[in-house]
Design an enzyme around this catalytic site. Structure first.
Site, PDB file in Angstrom:
ATOM      1  N   ASP A 143       0.786  -1.237   0.000  1.00 26.43           N
ATOM      2  CA  ASP A 143       0.000   0.000   0.000  1.00 26.43           C
ATOM      3  C   ASP A 143       0.822   1.293   0.000  1.00 26.43           C
ATOM      4  O   ASP A 143       0.669   2.142  -0.873  1.00 26.43           O
ATOM      5  CB  ASP A 143      -0.938  -0.014   1.213  1.00 26.43           C
ATOM      6  CG  ASP A 143      -1.750   1.247   1.283  1.00 26.43           C
ATOM      7  OD1 ASP A 143      -2.767   1.296   0.591  1.00 26.43           O
ATOM      8  OD2 ASP A 143      -1.347   2.190   1.980  1.00 26.43           O
ATOM      9  N   ALA A 171      -4.499   2.528  -0.996  1.00 25.30           N
ATOM     10  CA  ALA A 171      -4.224   1.828  -2.260  1.00 25.30           C
ATOM     11  C   ALA A 171      -4.778   0.402  -2.219  1.00 25.30           C
ATOM     12  O   ALA A 171      -5.411  -0.067  -3.170  1.00 25.30           O
ATOM     13  CB  ALA A 171      -2.725   1.817  -2.546  1.00 25.30           C
ATOM     14  N   ASP A 172      -4.559  -0.274  -1.113  1.00 26.26           N
ATOM     15  CA  ASP A 172      -5.101  -1.626  -0.949  1.00 26.26           C
ATOM     16  C   ASP A 172      -6.620  -1.617  -1.004  1.00 26.26           C
ATOM     17  O   ASP A 172      -7.247  -2.472  -1.628  1.00 26.26           O
ATOM     18  CB  ASP A 172      -4.700  -2.170   0.433  1.00 26.26           C
ATOM     19  CG  ASP A 172      -3.474  -3.060   0.372  1.00 26.26           C
ATOM     20  OD1 ASP A 172      -3.247  -3.708  -0.665  1.00 26.26           O
ATOM     21  OD2 ASP A 172      -2.733  -3.110   1.377  1.00 26.26           O
ATOM     22  N   GLN A 173      -7.202  -0.670  -0.306  1.00 24.28           N
ATOM     23  CA  GLN A 173      -8.661  -0.658  -0.183  1.00 24.28           C
ATOM     24  C   GLN A 173      -9.321  -0.288  -1.508  1.00 24.28           C
ATOM     25  O   GLN A 173     -10.359  -0.840  -1.878  1.00 24.28           O
ATOM     26  CB  GLN A 173      -9.060   0.260   0.972  1.00 24.28           C
ATOM     27  CG  GLN A 173      -8.661  -0.379   2.306  1.00 24.28           C
ATOM     28  CD  GLN A 173      -8.251   0.564   3.406  1.00 24.28           C
ATOM     29  OE1 GLN A 173      -7.449   0.212   4.268  1.00 24.28           O
ATOM     30  NE2 GLN A 173      -8.761   1.768   3.388  1.00 24.28           N
TER      31      GLN A 173
END
Lengths: 402, 402
Positions: A143, A171-173
């Site tokens: 992320d 970024a991950d989410q």
């Protein structure tokens, strides 16, 4: 009541954040998510935590946050017997999700082509840091690295200090949301045509897409963002847009509002000379300082009341504990809980989307490692003897509640 | 090639960011999005820009970023004649999207019940700042305000400085993704059952859902996040996770990697005494300082090469211009463009999700205000005379390319 995705079965090989958040979103809508974990230790995220503390003494808050409404089976993916079983399950499944580094799962016989061979209707969604080819394909995708690469990090913080990442795994989410977007689009297409397909999502591309207006600005206007040397809230914005201090040590945000309304509301007519767009941009740090001198004359809640009465776009800056008690958050029922066999009552965030016919809901806690392995295999027609043999060989493990 | 959402028609009343990004994502997948703008000036976002500059001298980068692949019709929604036309169009539409403040559109006769009366299969998605009831229902909902209310802002930045918002409209953009998630779930359900429904999405709930692991941590571990007084990259994380300076004035990110590997790679064995998790958390700011002294001995690209060779999770911190030239960004074709009748060649971000059967694509630039009004009405069977009458009455406006 019905759920929107009732009857949809997902074989979920994903771990860490991106994949599990995606499949939790689908599970909240009623999809049957079978989380396939590594025999023994399970999803690596089970070993992740904050403050070096564990919920109920043993459970990861990170894992608990992204894995409700799923059942878990813990298998040795390198076992040929396990491979055969999973391919049998795949015949009755709709979707496969995975976010191992590119190629890792395919090498074990769980690539798109493997599943397609047994079920051409399958929708196979891969998540990665940087996509499945190109110069960074071997690099670790995480992320904060993506926030830095894509430009969000350089756009955040003050100009007189180093830039900072957003304080959550954006970024991950966002990668998770892109998985959901691709999968549900493909599912609709499959209903119409009978065709499955492969979907590739990556964190870097997803982050770029969320920075679209910043990119379109920089790449077409020929000017770069410069972080402000003050509490101005975005490097492309003019004063007063930003974060301001209050007398009692709190903070408030003030967004787009007529500047005149603001200085009148603050009883600060001496700010009138700054009231044109060019000045509010070019002298934004100086204007921020002057406005901040005024906001510091009020306690937070008094200031907010005064500004809201004047229809100024503003809000308090809450830390998480305070936000959890916010009247609107409470009104919406956003702080929910579930009972977990080891962690006890776990407070979590409720589904964010309301639907009149098919409301999403929390119906199961995050699973223990392989907790539902036996019942899942039985549902797919595997005999008790075979199950016992798998366990005896260490190819399946089952963690049971204490 | 086919698109996943070919044949899906959306009446899109939305403006600003949340709704338009959502409908652009659906349009990229092939949905027919009819953007219904205010006669005359159109979407308010057309008046929004960065740096007080305009693309091609007149066009908003913000608007250009979120409105490709749509056609526009500009109508006076208060006209009864227009109301009748839209209800006729709704009989053939699948989805309605809107993000006016709660109740505004319903008062004009465009609420869920109005559409449902003419088309019970309709999926109606409303976006708002705080939901459609509760104590904040009358308050302005804006991205930075939501970041502040929900806790992202307080979690971002340094402890010895005020907190800062993320430098991009994360709450709005996540709200958009939640609209897509709700709409596509409802669309699948409608394929199965024939039933439409109403979906409510709000920025605050969406932002909370993305902070799930932070909330689960704070609410279940009994400890609050405290922003670090250094470049540590998240208030819940230990060293070395963070942003570091390099000799040539650049920055790099370093994420989860064994600390020993890091200090050995930096030729800094004197850091060995800090190498346990408790110390790396409790003394994270001091450790950050010491690691930063080492990273400043290398130029950015040399440091990255050295660390990547040791499989340390790291990446450069790019500004947007540099990111646009990044080899992986280039390889993925993420910087795309379209031809716009007034703005010329506009660089934009390509669709982030790859699909093997139904690749999303950019097929139209963002529209001018009401550019396609006449052709859209003709497609819905409206006569030339009626169209001329609408225009003569000022109930429809058409901006034509210069």
């Amino acid at each position: 009541m019905d759920k929107a995705l009732s009857g949809v079965t997902i074989l979920d090989f994903s771990h860490l954040l991106q994949g599990p958040f995606a499949t939790q979103l689908l599970a909240d809508m009623g999809a049957e998510v079978i989380k396939i974990e590594r025999a023994g230790s399970g999803d690596m995220f089970r070993g992740m935590t904050f403050f070096a503390k564990w919920v109920g003494g043993s459970e990861s808050p990170n894992f608990l946050a992204w894995n409700r409404n799923k059942r878990s089976i813990a298998l040795n993916l390198k076992s040929r017997r396990v491979h055969g079983l999973i391919m049998e399950m795949a015949k009755k499944a709709d979707i496969v999700v995975q976010n191992f580094r590119p190629g890792v799962l395919a090498k074990l016989g769980y690539g798109y082509e493997d599943f397609r061979a047994v079920n051409p209707r399958i929708i196979y969604c891969s998540g990665s840091g940087y996509g499945e080819d190109g110069p960074y394909v071997e690099r670790p995708g995480q992320d904060m690295l993506i926030q830095g690469l894509a430009g969000l990090l350089a756009n955040t913080g003050r100009g007189d200090m180093p830039p900072v990442p957003a304080g959550s795994g954006m970024a991950d989410q966002i990668g998770a949301m892109n998985m959901v977007y691709g999968i549900l689009s493909a599912l609709y297409y499959r209903e119409k045509t009978g065709k499955g397909q492969k979907i590739e999502v990556n964190l870097l591309a997803g982050m770029l897409a969320h920075l679209a207006q910043e990119y379109v600005g920089v790449l077409n206007l020929g000017e770069d963002f410069v972080r402000p040397n003050s509490g101005i809230g975005h490097p492309g914005m003019q004063a007063p847009f930003g974060v301001y201090e209050t007398k009692d040590g709190g903070y408030v945000t003030i967004a787009m509002s007529p500047f005149r309304t603001l200085y009148e509301t603050l009883d600060a007519p001496h700010l009138a000379p700054y009231d044109d767009l060019a000045t509010l941009f070019s002298q934004r740090d100086a204007v921020w300082q002057k406005v901040n001198e005024e906001t510091k004359k009020f306690d937070r809640d008094d200031l907010l009341e005064r500004m809201l009465d004047a229809d100024i776009w503003c809000a308090p800056v809450n830390d998480i504990r305070r936000a959890a008690e916010d009247p609107q958050v409470t009104h919406m029922g956003m702080i929910a809980s579930y009972e977990h066999p080891k962690a006890g009552t776990v407070k979590v965030i409720a589904p964010a989307v309301r639907m009149s016919e098919t409301p999403p809901a929390i119906e199961r806690p995050a699973p223990l490692v392989g907790e539902h392995g036996r019942e899942i295999l039985k549902e797919f027609g595997v005999s008790d003897d075979e199950i016992a043999a798998l366990e005896a060989a260490g190819d399946m493990t089952v963690e049971e509640a204490r």
